[in-house]
Scaffold this active site. Structure first.
Site, PDB file in Angstrom:
ATOM      1  N   TYR A   1       0.833  -1.209   0.000  1.00 15.42           N
ATOM      2  CA  TYR A   1       0.000   0.000   0.000  1.00 15.42           C
ATOM      3  C   TYR A   1       0.869   1.263   0.000  1.00 15.42           C
ATOM      4  O   TYR A   1       0.629   2.202  -0.761  1.00 15.42           O
ATOM      5  CB  TYR A   1      -0.897  -0.046   1.228  1.00 15.42           C
ATOM      6  CG  TYR A   1      -1.891   1.080   1.358  1.00 15.42           C
ATOM      7  CD1 TYR A   1      -3.005   1.158   0.522  1.00 15.42           C
ATOM      8  CD2 TYR A   1      -1.746   2.039   2.351  1.00 15.42           C
ATOM      9  CE1 TYR A   1      -3.935   2.178   0.665  1.00 15.42           C
ATOM     10  CE2 TYR A   1      -2.673   3.056   2.507  1.00 15.42           C
ATOM     11  CZ  TYR A   1      -3.769   3.118   1.661  1.00 15.42           C
ATOM     12  OH  TYR A   1      -4.682   4.134   1.811  1.00 15.42           O
TER      13      TYR A   1
ATOM     14  N   LYS B   1       1.003   4.079  -2.886  1.00 22.79           N
ATOM     15  CA  LYS B   1       0.566   5.441  -2.577  1.00 22.79           C
ATOM     16  C   LYS B   1       1.678   6.459  -2.784  1.00 22.79           C
ATOM     17  O   LYS B   1       1.415   7.590  -3.210  1.00 22.79           O
ATOM     18  CB  LYS B   1       0.047   5.500  -1.141  1.00 22.79           C
ATOM     19  CG  LYS B   1      -1.306   4.814  -0.952  1.00 22.79           C
ATOM     20  CD  LYS B   1      -2.371   5.410  -1.863  1.00 22.79           C
ATOM     21  CE  LYS B   1      -3.765   4.967  -1.528  1.00 22.79           C
ATOM     22  NZ  LYS B   1      -4.779   5.499  -2.464  1.00 22.79           N
TER      23      LYS B   1
END
Length: 304
Positions: free
Chosen positions: A165, A169
């Site tokens: 993640y 991101k």
């Protein structure tokens, strides 16, 4: 209320629930015609359900707005182009893309599988690229357009158990900046938002310690609709000069994040040996090393 998006067509991915839902509804309230995209999958991205997107469309229409549901996956190149085609075919144009679709597959790095990594990167990072790239020729032709991309402090600062993640991101930050640079000549802008808000994805994060439980309890106080005003504002013509920036929203707070710039330098006229790097450069830089922190270490005060 000023209808700041009157006449604009906005695509919001991941708009069936949570943050995306709030953005889609507020964009419609400001006059936008909205493509409500949502695969309707589970928190880890598996499965499919047309219900969440259809429900948001019904809510928008009940309030007098215009919207259409789309259930395509942003992770698929052709399907992502179909999302943009849905906007153009039904509403005649596209003005804004809000890349909000996401999933989570948390695991400590040494236990993370290739499937866990790929699944998250494909939705967040590649999905942002796919939908944005599909919209780019339309933005170029009409010499206007806006991208709003969701990043996270998991990438900007750090967090445990979210290597996939965080990588996606932080990758979105680089992608967003490149989009702003490459398309600025066509009056197209691109910005990032790091949202703090309770959602079903956040609800999957393990809370093993009292500190983690307290942190999640604070996040639960922050409703997803708090993110919508900034996202809608960035899509408006009043923000035409705002591009290449990283913002954050935490309850009633809005942040502007710094971006990577050199903080110290060392010079060696004849070049560096390994020993000189260790003896001179590292000690000179040590006072300015960035601490190995998590988001909760930086945002220590209660949300306001």
């Amino acid at each position: 209320m000023q209808r700041l998006l009157q006449g604009k067509v906005v695509v919001v991915t991941g708009a069936g629930r949570g943050i995306g839902r709030g953005i889609a509804i507020m964009a419609a309230a400001h006059g936008a015609r909205v493509v409500v995209n949502d695969l309707g999958g589970a928190e880890d991205g598996s499965g499919r359900d047309a219900g969440p997107a259809a429900s948001v469309v019904d809510e928008i229409k009940a309030a007098g707005g215009e919207a259409i549901a789309d259930g395509a996956s942003v992770a698929d190149w052709d399907a992502a182009h179909g999302i943009v085609a849905t906007a153009v075919d039904n509403f005649g144009r596209i003005d804004c893309v809000i890349n909000n679709a996401g999933n989570l597959r948390d695991a400590i790095f040494h236990k993370m599988t290739e499937e866990d990594f790929d699944a998250v990167v494909n939705v967040h990072l590649k999905g942002t690229f796919n939908v944005s790239r599909a919209a780019a020729p339309h933005f170029r032709a009409q010499t206007s357009g806006c991208f709003v991309n969701m990043t996270s402090t998991s990438g900007l600062i750090g967090n445990f158990g979210q290597a996939n993640y965080a990588a996606a991101k932080l990758g979105i930050v680089g992608l967003s900046k490149s989009m702003a640079l490459d398309m600025g000549r066509f009056r197209v802008r691109s910005n990032c938002i790091a949202p703090f808000a309770w959602s079903r994805l956040i609800g999957t994060i393990p809370t093993r310690t009292e500190e983690e439980q307290a942190r999640v309890a604070k996040i639960q106080q922050m409703t997803p609709d708090k993110i919508a005003p900034l996202a809608v504002a960035l899509c408006s013509d009043a923000a035409a000069d705002v591009t290449g920036q990283i913002f954050g929203v935490r309850n009633n707070e809005i942040f502007l994040f710094s971006q990577n710039r050199p903080v110290r330098f060392a010079h060696q006229g004849e070049g560096w040996t390994v020993e000189q790097v260790l003896e001179r450069a590292m000690p000179a830089f040590a006072a300015d090393f960035t601490p190995l922190e998590r988001s909760g270490d930086v945002f220590r005060w209660d949300p306001m």
